[in-house]
Design an enzyme around this catalytic site. Structure first.
Site, short mmCIF file in Angstrom:
data_model
loop_
_atom_site.label_atom_id
_atom_site.label_comp_id
_atom_site.label_asym_id
_atom_site.label_seq_id
_atom_site.Cartn_x
_atom_site.Cartn_y
_atom_site.Cartn_z
N GLU A 3 -13.70 -19.14 4.56
CA GLU A 3 -13.72 -19.00 3.22
C GLU A 3 -12.23 -18.72 2.63
O GLU A 3 -11.28 -18.83 3.53
CB GLU A 3 -14.56 -17.79 2.77
N LYS A 53 -11.17 -23.27 -0.68
CA LYS A 53 -11.33 -23.46 0.75
C LYS A 53 -10.30 -24.73 1.27
O LYS A 53 -10.56 -24.91 2.45
CB LYS A 53 -12.69 -23.53 1.49
#
Length: 295
Positions: A3, A53
Site C-alpha cells: 500500500e 500505490k
C-alpha cells in the site's frame, strides 16, 4: 498488496540510485502487462515520484515509466552480465545494500535463471534494476505524462492523503458523494489514494468508525483523516508492513508488529477488551471492535 507506505519506502530507497541515471538496455516479459517497460531504453530518469500505490519515473524524453507492484512484485538491484537472445532474461543475485545479498533479500534473492523476473533496466553505471513478480498481478507501462487510459485506477485516483492541500472538510464532502460503505470508499482509491485493507482497518479502528457505515459526520471524517495520516506516516518510518511478500530494498518492514486491529480478529480490543470481529464487506475482509466502532 503493498500500500502507500510500502511503495513510498521503496521510492525513497530508489530515488538516490536512479535519478540522474540513463537506461542503456532493458528487457521485459512479452505480456501486455509488462512489455512496454523496454521502451524506456535510452532515457534518463529525471525524477521518481509516487501516486497512490504506483511508482512513476519521469524520463527526459517526456514520458513516464510506471510500475505497480501488485501483490508479489518487488524491485531490487542486480549486476547483470552481457547477454543476448533468451539468456537476456537471466539475472545473477542482487547487489547487497549492506552485508551479503542473502542478509538483505533472503529468501527471495533473484537468481540467474529466476522465471519470475518480469523486466529489468540496465543503468549507465553498470547496475541493473529488476522487477520480480511471482503472481504477475503487477503492472509496468511507459506512457506520455498523465495519459493513463490503460491504467484506469491511476487515471481516476483521488487526492493523496498526506498532501497538505487535502483538508477534513474536503475529505468529508467527498465521502458524502457515494452511498458505498466507508471502508469500500477507502479501498476504491477515489476518496483518497493508496489505501488498502491494512491501513483502512487500522485507521477506522483509531477513528472509532464502523467499516460498514455508509454516512459519517464531519467530526468523524476529521478523525478518520487524522487517523489515516497517523498510520501511514508511522508505517513509512518503520519501513512498511511485511506480512508475506513485501520486501523493500533493505529487507522486511517492522510496522506489522504494531497492528492494533488488522488481522487481530478473535483477539481482545486494545482499548476495551472486547473480542474483535471479522466479516467480509463488499468482498473484502474487515476487522473491527463491536464496542468501540458501533454503527
Amino acid at each position: 498488496m503493498p500500500e502507500l507506505p510500502e511503495v513510498e519506502v521503496v521510492r525513497r530507497q530508489l530515488a538516490g540510485p536512479l535519478v540522474g541515471r540513463r537506461i542503456t538496455d532493458a528487457w521485459a516479459h512479452p505480456s501486455h502487462k509488462f512489455a512496454s517497460g523496454a521502451d524506456a531504453v535510452g532515457s534518463e530518469i529525471e525524477a521518481l515520484r509516487r501516486r497512490g500505490k504506483y511508482l512513476i519515473a519521469e524520463l527526459d524524453c517526456r514520458r513516464e515509466l510506471i510500475v505497480h507492484l501488485g501483490m508479489t512484485g518487488r524491485l531490487c538491484f542486480s549486476e547483470v552480465a552481457e547477454a543476448t537472445g533468451p539468456a537476456r532474461r537471466g539475472l545473477p543475485p542482487p547487489r547487497p545494500a549492506d552485508g551479503s545479498a542473502a542478509e538483505v533479500m533472503a529468501p527471495r534473492a533473484v537468481g540467474a535463471t529466476d522465471p519470475y523476473v518480469r523486466a529489468w533496466w540496465r543503468l549507465d553505471n553498470g547496475e541493473t534494476l529488476c522487477f520480480h513478480d511471482v503472481r504477475r498481478f503487477g503492472r509496468i507501462a511507459v506512457c506520455d505524462p498523465g495519459d493513463y487510459r490503460d491504467l484506469p485506477t491511476l487515471a481516476a485516483m483521488g487526492p493523496e492523503p498526506l498532501e497538505e492541500g487535502l483538508d477534513a472538510a474536503t475529505f468529508w464532502r467527498a465521502s458524502q458523494q457515494s452511498s458505498q460503505r466507508i471502508k469500500t470508499q477507502l479501498l476504491n482509491q477515489r476518496l483518497v489514494a493508496g489505501i488498502g485493507n491494512i491501513y483502512a482497518d487500522e485507521a477506522l479502528f483509531l477513528a472509532r468508525i464502523n467499516p460498514s457505515a455508509r454516512v459519517i459526520s464531519k467530526p468523524r471524517a476529521e478523525r478518520l483523516l487524522a487517523a489515516l495520516r497517523g498510520v501511514l506516516v508511522a508505517s513509512i518510518e518503520r519501513g512498511g508492513s511485511t506480512l508475506r511478500d513485501y520486501y523493500s530494498l533493505e529487507g522486511a518492514g517492522d510496522n506489522q508488529k504494531y497492528f492494533v486491529c488488522y488481522g487481530r480478529a478473535g483477539e481482545p480490543c486494545v482499548r476495551c477488551g472486547t473480542e474483535l470481529r471479522r466479516r467480509v464487506l463488499d468482498q473484502r475482509s474487515s476487522t473491527w471492535c463491536p464496542q468501540c466502532q458501533k454503527r
